[in-house]
Design a protein around this motif. Sequence first.
Motif, short mmCIF file in Angstrom:
data_model
loop_
_atom_site.label_atom_id
_atom_site.label_comp_id
_atom_site.label_asym_id
_atom_site.label_seq_id
_atom_site.Cartn_x
_atom_site.Cartn_y
_atom_site.Cartn_z
N GLN A 52 0.65 -1.13 0.03
CA GLN A 52 0.29 0.30 0.17
C GLN A 52 1.08 0.86 -0.09
O GLN A 52 1.87 1.39 0.94
CB GLN A 52 -1.07 0.31 0.94
CG GLN A 52 -2.02 0.99 1.72
CD GLN A 52 -3.48 0.22 2.30
OE1 GLN A 52 -2.69 0.50 3.62
NE2 GLN A 52 -4.41 0.77 2.20
N SER A 105 -2.39 4.16 -1.42
CA SER A 105 -3.50 3.48 -2.64
C SER A 105 -4.12 1.94 -1.81
O SER A 105 -3.92 1.77 -0.75
CB SER A 105 -2.49 2.24 -3.47
OG SER A 105 -1.45 1.56 -3.14
N PRO A 106 -5.43 1.85 -2.93
CA PRO A 106 -5.95 0.23 -1.99
C PRO A 106 -4.86 -1.31 -2.13
O PRO A 106 -3.61 -1.09 -2.42
CB PRO A 106 -6.59 -0.26 -2.72
CG PRO A 106 -7.49 0.82 -3.42
CD PRO A 106 -5.81 1.96 -3.28
N HIS A 143 -2.52 -3.00 -4.68
CA HIS A 143 -2.88 -2.11 -5.39
C HIS A 143 -0.95 -2.42 -6.29
O HIS A 143 -1.14 -2.65 -7.43
CB HIS A 143 -2.57 -0.71 -5.37
CG HIS A 143 -2.14 -0.05 -6.73
ND1 HIS A 143 -3.41 0.18 -7.23
CD2 HIS A 143 -1.09 0.61 -6.83
CE1 HIS A 143 -2.18 1.32 -8.91
NE2 HIS A 143 -1.13 1.43 -7.89
N ARG A 153 -7.49 8.01 -7.80
CA ARG A 153 -7.14 7.09 -8.31
C ARG A 153 -5.39 6.73 -8.25
O ARG A 153 -4.55 7.86 -8.32
CB ARG A 153 -7.46 7.42 -10.00
CG ARG A 153 -8.87 7.90 -10.10
CD ARG A 153 -9.13 7.00 -10.48
NE ARG A 153 -11.00 7.02 -10.49
CZ ARG A 153 -12.17 6.90 -9.24
NH1 ARG A 153 -11.81 7.02 -8.11
NH2 ARG A 153 -13.57 7.46 -9.55
N CYS A 154 -5.00 5.65 -8.85
CA CYS A 154 -3.52 5.30 -8.54
C CYS A 154 -3.35 4.72 -9.59
O CYS A 154 -3.70 3.70 -9.98
CB CYS A 154 -3.28 4.29 -7.66
SG CYS A 154 -4.18 5.09 -5.72
N PRO A 213 -0.75 2.61 -12.73
CA PRO A 213 0.32 1.01 -12.14
C PRO A 213 1.19 1.29 -11.58
O PRO A 213 2.25 2.26 -11.50
CB PRO A 213 0.47 0.56 -13.66
CG PRO A 213 -1.14 1.50 -14.22
CD PRO A 213 -1.05 3.14 -13.70
#
Length: 330
Positions: free
Chosen positions: A188, A215-216, A219, A286-287, A289
């Motif tokens: 995370q 991030s979740p 991710h 929003r994350c 990649p």
Amino acid sequence: MRLLMLGGTEFVGRAVVEAALGRGWDVTVFHRGRHAPPAGVTSLHGDRTAPDALAALAEGEWDVVVDTWSAAPRVVRDAARLLKDRVRRYVYVSSCSVYAWPQPAGYDESAPVVADASPDAGQTDYARDKRGGELAVLDAFGEERALLVRAGLILGPYENIGRLPWWLARAERGGPVLAPGPRELPLQYVDVRDLAEWTLAAVEGGVSGAYNLISPSGHATMGTLLDACARVTGGAAELRWTGPDVILAAGIEPWVQLPVWVPPGSESHDMMHRADVSKAVRDGLRCRPVAETVADTWTWLQDIGGAAPQRPDRPVVGLDPVVEAKVLTG
């Protein structure tokens, strides 16, 4: 929008400044003058620890101030008090470290925070310093005009802590690499540019209160992170996945000697890599990649000659090659 950035020449602050300029905001950067800010800003100089620390901010009005201070809370207190009638909103980039240790996996913004923090304190420890900074902002601006961005692990270009840069340098060196397992261990983190964009969008939307901004969980994983490091640096690294028991038995310190990694099932992993971020996601996080974060960090490192900057108030991270070789040879 008129932004006053306290700092703004290095890691998080620089990303916020660049994102604000990209939105067409009018940006003022208040800094010590040790590093050049991005082009296109108004530059004011001052050392926040000096007796006349905020003299350059005696005049001026802004829509929002963003502050990343992480030492004595009274420094945040003084800035917030000075600006409370000339700035509409105060954003403080805080940390998930403000939560009382330990917290179970899935903790959210309602979890208890550390005790004994004060907005009037000198420097103590990171958790109480950050919570004291939060309290300083809340005291001056109130809950309706304060946004507390509780970040976790931050990665990306301009990193001056050394975590992702160390892994990239190690991958570039090639050969057998001690890769701390398991491969599927969930991580995370937040790309510093995603943090900046979310923060500015939140300001535009009038958002207030505390947010876990990472991030979740899952991710990325240790596998996707280190695979990306090996790939972007040319593929000379041979990842040798090694179990947590072996690593811990060798006396290797998680997080510091093997940056980013903490063993699964530990209190540290629950705190650092398993927070609930549904509130931030609901409100627009929003994350990008992990491969993009890694590749862009590598490009930045090459652009500055390959050596990452290092904050003097943070420990140097990374594993001694002799220790690594000893573990790999059993």
